[in-house]
Design a protein around this motif. Structure first.
Motif, PDB file in Angstrom:
ATOM      1  N   PRO A  81     -56.257  61.427 102.834  1.00 42.09           N
ATOM      2  CA  PRO A  81     -57.690  61.736 102.797  1.00 42.09           C
ATOM      3  C   PRO A  81     -58.582  60.558 103.195  1.00 42.09           C
ATOM      4  O   PRO A  81     -59.683  60.764 103.703  1.00 42.09           O
ATOM      5  CB  PRO A  81     -57.927  62.141 101.342  1.00 42.09           C
ATOM      6  CG  PRO A  81     -56.611  62.691 100.908  1.00 42.09           C
ATOM      7  CD  PRO A  81     -55.584  61.821 101.598  1.00 42.09           C
ATOM      8  N   SER A  82     -58.136  59.339 103.000  1.00 43.61           N
ATOM      9  CA  SER A  82     -58.924  58.164 103.375  1.00 43.61           C
ATOM     10  C   SER A  82     -58.930  57.933 104.893  1.00 43.61           C
ATOM     11  O   SER A  82     -59.737  57.154 105.390  1.00 43.61           O
ATOM     12  CB  SER A  82     -58.391  56.914 102.673  1.00 43.61           C
ATOM     13  OG  SER A  82     -57.032  56.686 103.023  1.00 43.61           O
ATOM     14  N   ASP A  83     -58.079  58.607 105.626  1.00 44.41           N
ATOM     15  CA  ASP A  83     -57.999  58.467 107.080  1.00 44.41           C
ATOM     16  C   ASP A  83     -59.058  59.369 107.723  1.00 44.41           C
ATOM     17  O   ASP A  83     -58.992  60.593 107.603  1.00 44.41           O
ATOM     18  CB  ASP A  83     -56.599  58.864 107.554  1.00 44.41           C
ATOM     19  CG  ASP A  83     -56.359  58.604 109.033  1.00 44.41           C
ATOM     20  OD1 ASP A  83     -57.322  58.654 109.828  1.00 44.41           O
ATOM     21  OD2 ASP A  83     -55.190  58.364 109.390  1.00 44.41           O
ATOM     22  N   VAL A  84     -60.021  58.767 108.410  1.00 44.86           N
ATOM     23  CA  VAL A  84     -61.111  59.545 109.018  1.00 44.86           C
ATOM     24  C   VAL A  84     -60.592  60.554 110.039  1.00 44.86           C
ATOM     25  O   VAL A  84     -61.241  61.569 110.300  1.00 44.86           O
ATOM     26  CB  VAL A  84     -62.188  58.637 109.662  1.00 44.86           C
ATOM     27  CG1 VAL A  84     -62.911  57.830 108.609  1.00 44.86           C
ATOM     28  CG2 VAL A  84     -61.583  57.748 110.724  1.00 44.86           C
ATOM     29  N   ASN A  85     -59.440  60.307 110.608  1.00 46.73           N
ATOM     30  CA  ASN A  85     -58.879  61.238 111.582  1.00 46.73           C
ATOM     31  C   ASN A  85     -58.430  62.552 110.935  1.00 46.73           C
ATOM     32  O   ASN A  85     -58.363  63.579 111.615  1.00 46.73           O
ATOM     33  CB  ASN A  85     -57.722  60.601 112.341  1.00 46.73           C
ATOM     34  CG  ASN A  85     -58.203  59.490 113.244  1.00 46.73           C
ATOM     35  OD1 ASN A  85     -59.189  59.648 113.956  1.00 46.73           O
ATOM     36  ND2 ASN A  85     -57.539  58.357 113.195  1.00 46.73           N
ATOM     37  N   LEU A  86     -58.139  62.539 109.652  1.00 48.82           N
ATOM     38  CA  LEU A  86     -57.774  63.781 108.974  1.00 48.82           C
ATOM     39  C   LEU A  86     -58.927  64.774 109.039  1.00 48.82           C
ATOM     40  O   LEU A  86     -58.726  65.948 109.338  1.00 48.82           O
ATOM     41  CB  LEU A  86     -57.374  63.526 107.514  1.00 48.82           C
ATOM     42  CG  LEU A  86     -57.137  64.796 106.696  1.00 48.82           C
ATOM     43  CD1 LEU A  86     -55.976  65.612 107.262  1.00 48.82           C
ATOM     44  CD2 LEU A  86     -56.884  64.452 105.240  1.00 48.82           C
ATOM     45  N   GLN A  87     -60.135  64.309 108.771  1.00 49.65           N
ATOM     46  CA  GLN A  87     -61.285  65.211 108.811  1.00 49.65           C
ATOM     47  C   GLN A  87     -61.486  65.774 110.212  1.00 49.65           C
ATOM     48  O   GLN A  87     -61.818  66.958 110.361  1.00 49.65           O
ATOM     49  CB  GLN A  87     -62.539  64.501 108.317  1.00 49.65           C
ATOM     50  CG  GLN A  87     -62.465  64.212 106.828  1.00 49.65           C
ATOM     51  CD  GLN A  87     -63.722  63.586 106.287  1.00 49.65           C
ATOM     52  OE1 GLN A  87     -64.800  63.793 106.815  1.00 49.65           O
ATOM     53  NE2 GLN A  87     -63.587  62.834 105.218  1.00 49.65           N
ATOM     54  N   LYS A  88     -61.259  64.982 111.230  1.00 46.34           N
ATOM     55  CA  LYS A  88     -61.370  65.474 112.614  1.00 46.34           C
ATOM     56  C   LYS A  88     -60.356  66.577 112.863  1.00 46.34           C
ATOM     57  O   LYS A  88     -60.664  67.598 113.479  1.00 46.34           O
ATOM     58  CB  LYS A  88     -61.179  64.324 113.606  1.00 46.34           C
ATOM     59  CG  LYS A  88     -62.291  63.298 113.584  1.00 46.34           C
ATOM     60  CD  LYS A  88     -61.984  62.133 114.496  1.00 46.34           C
ATOM     61  CE  LYS A  88     -63.023  61.052 114.356  1.00 46.34           C
ATOM     62  NZ  LYS A  88     -62.684  59.843 115.097  1.00 46.34           N
ATOM     63  N   GLU A  89     -59.124  66.372 112.374  1.00 48.70           N
ATOM     64  CA  GLU A  89     -58.081  67.374 112.573  1.00 48.70           C
ATOM     65  C   GLU A  89     -58.379  68.652 111.794  1.00 48.70           C
ATOM     66  O   GLU A  89     -58.132  69.753 112.297  1.00 48.70           O
ATOM     67  CB  GLU A  89     -56.711  66.798 112.185  1.00 48.70           C
ATOM     68  CG  GLU A  89     -56.248  65.728 113.139  1.00 48.70           C
ATOM     69  CD  GLU A  89     -54.933  65.090 112.742  1.00 48.70           C
ATOM     70  OE1 GLU A  89     -54.338  65.489 111.720  1.00 48.70           O
ATOM     71  OE2 GLU A  89     -54.491  64.190 113.467  1.00 48.70           O
TER      72      GLU A  89
END
Length: 165
Positions: A151-159
């Protein structure tokens, strides 16, 4: 105490490697809806109850530092995606349910929280051997991303945003 330390090290190995973070194929990797968990009221629950929505699983342990650091990021995601067809389910790997309930109350944790024993069939049969572990299930309850980003990885939200387009 020595066994607790060994167990903590085993389950708290952060899986930050880039190879582990790659997306799994969209093809269904296995239905996990039949496994049984306990909720905070000791009711038996299954992931099958949540079919029809994506399910983002957070597998964690109370003794895992990286797990605890990800909790605030997960809480933000729950708020961000509250109007989207996705549920966030935190599954604690713990044999002591009363201690887990006290922990949730003390930390004022919101959301869906379930518990599974350390050597549960869910963990063993799916190869979930380290925490924290994040998994995305599709709307049919099949594993889409066996190694979802943290969840701390900003790329997760993009995905995740791509799923809702």
């Amino acid at each position: 105490m020595k066994h607790l330390l060994i167990l903590g090290v085993l389950f708290c190995i952060p899986l930050f490697g880039s190879a582990i973070q790659k997306r799994d194929s969209i093809k269904c990797m296995g239905d996990v809806c039949h496994y049984v968990f306990k909720d905070t009221l000791n009711n038996e629950r299954t992931l099958g109850e949540l079919k029809g929505k994506y399910i983002f699983l957070d597998i964690w342990s109370m003794s895992c530092g990286p797990c605890l650091r990800e909790m605030s990021y997960l809480e933000k995601m729950v708020r961000k995606y509250n109007d989207k067809p996705i549920c966030f389910v935190s599954i604690c790997v713990e044999n002591n349910a009363p201690l887990w309930k006290k922990f949730l109350k003390r930390k004022e944790m919101s959301g869906i929280h379930w518990i599974t024993p350390i050597l549960s069939p869910f963990l063993r049969e799916n190869g979930f051997i380290g925490v924290p572990r994040f998994i995305l299930l599709d709307k049919n309850g099949c594993i889409m991303w066996k190694y979802a980003k943290f969840p701390s990885d900003v790329n997760l939200q993009k995905e995740l945003d791509e799923l809702f387009k």
